[in-house]
Design an enzyme around this catalytic site. Structure first.
Site: not given
Lengths: 314, 314
Positions: B5-6, B119, B204, B266
């Site tokens: 999103g960044n 979060k 995500k 990740k």
């Protein structure tokens, strides 16, 4: 099948999630029934109340958060209402049955609607607010039926559903497809060939007729808050019209029987669908959908060529 | 392929539509290149900055417009960013190539994340604001790295993408599919069997690993703001890691090399994907994506079993 945004946020409701979810559940019942009978179904939902709410929220925080353009608010309501409707349909038909697509619909920048915006969105404003916002944002604002001023936006004619191939593929794979929600995210081709968002709100009934034709649908259902079309509405001669030929419907439309804000777009959408090869267009309520689809006499309003009507007239 | 999103609202940007559209166009270039080479591509975008903005807008108008639950804000950002990315990809690949699905991801209400939200979302708050909102809305708020208080929400492990069948169908039909945006709209099965929205934000990267496995992807690309994974980051011994076996990556993770808020998810997502049968996971920037995909040595970070790495080590 077109489902009104007002069917998801009912009259007198403010649009809370429980309200929208409960309304979606009501719509899902007859829809699941049709699917059980073997129908392939694409659903086009409206978004009037919801895009209005989003617009107010955007404005309220405008000093802290950038306001998104109208076509993006439409995209957001596709996410929001696509999710609610998919959950409601899956509750009846099993997880993964319903699939909501973020759908773009092409319009023409030369469409006269851009020069003459007519569709009111968002809240009522004082004259002072209205003039201020018109100056600051380039909005067109009009006085609306004595209740205050409102922003009006262009409602151009939809020309093409960009995702129609995906809709067909998913219908063939057995999904109930939610597409062109709120009439679709309006886009237009610019001189450099790029396809960009357009600040417009497409009528969802017109978008549903376009999509129905594009996927080769034989029937178009336009769900609304009333059971059927009334002729001479609000007069002593008021009477239900259960069967209309395209010629009859066009004549009544021409005679001003169907006001532009309510039944008018549905009649126009129905006529366009039939002209483009559709068999029947049915205008009725969610409650009567099952009976209307089954061809029960004197339920809803069916618009079709005389030979198609002959089979079901009472 | 996971896109942050960044990467759509860059550092120092506020999230205007032109900013987001321009960033999406940058991401679309290498993605279109891969597609031209014959890759089937599903894209999972993040939504951190955008869902934070929406949340502020909802709060700013809360006296006039009902605030929607978190999972609905996530659905709205799927509409918003799905639209922007689809336009950007179609600009390169032709109209109707990209299809954005409103996607739901199942989580378990017994997931420990619900008892311990971690979060952070939305803006920084004063302690007073934070305590007030915690009381009024049942929010969990925490002090965040000396910069103020923030709302934290549950980030449970994703278990199933409800629309995975539709994603597969659309990939097979040649579409670039945008799915599980923002990690997906979180849903959970309740005791009565109903599947309802859950107030959670799914990571995500984890959602992209789950989706990649479910569609039988051989490669998982995790795009980020940096070119590759660094070891001993911020120390004199800092060095790039271009090739890691799952064992090496797991050991570094265990040693605290990858912080939970950035590279950690990740690495975990990459390991999960490889464990579930994936061939290679690649962590790199959009700029280096094409070279990394082509297997150029010393570009990005590839995590794979030794035999898969052997073919491309420099």
């Amino acid at each position: 099948m077109a489902v009104g945004g007002n069917a998801l946020t009912g009259e007198g409701q403010s649009g809370t999630y429980p309200e929208i979810a409960a309304n979606a559940a009501v719509t899902a019942v007859p829809l699941a029934g049709l699917r059980d009978q073997g129908w392939q179904i694409a659903v086009v939902h409206g978004n009037g109340p919801q895009v209005g709410n989003l617009s107010m929220q955007q404005d309220a925080a405008e000093h802290d958060v950038p306001v998104q353009p109208l076509h993006q608010l439409c995209a957001m309501t596709q996410g929001q209402l696509g999710s609610v409707l998919a959950r409601a349909i899956d509750d009846r038909c099993g997880p993964g049955t319903a699939v909501a697509l973020v759908t773009h619909v092409r319009v023409d920048l030369q469409d006269p609607a851009f020069a003459q915006p007519t569709k009111p969105i968002g809240p009522f404003l004082s004259e002072h607010q209205a003039l201020e916002l018109a100056a600051a944002r380039g909005w067109t604002v009009v006085e609306d039926s004595g209740r205050g001023h409102r922003r009006v936006v262009a409602s151009p004619r939809p020309l093409e559903v960009l995702e129609v191939g995906a809709v067909r593929t998913l219908l063939d794979a057995g999904h109930v497809v939610l597409a062109a929600g709120g009439g679709g995210v309006a886009v237009a081709v610019h001189d450099d060939g790029s396809v960009r968002g357009a600040d417009a709100v497409i009528d969802k009934d017109h978008a549903s007729a376009l999509l129905a034709t594009a996927v080769g649908a034989t029937e178009l259902y336009l769900l609304t808050g009333v059971d059927c079309v009334q002729l001479d509405f609000g007069t002593p001669r008021q009477r239900p019209a259960h069967h209309l030929t395209p010629e009859e419907a066009a004549r009544h439309l021409h005679d001003g029987q169907f006001p532009p804000g309510s039944m008018g777009p549905k009649i126009v959408a129905a006529l366009r669908f039939l002209q483009d090869g559709g068999h029947r267009a049915i205008i009725t309520s969610a409650e009567l959908l099952a009976d209307a689809a089954a061809g029960k006499p004197d339920v809803g309003t069916t618009i079709a060529l005389p030979q198609a009507l002959a089979g079901q007239a009472s």
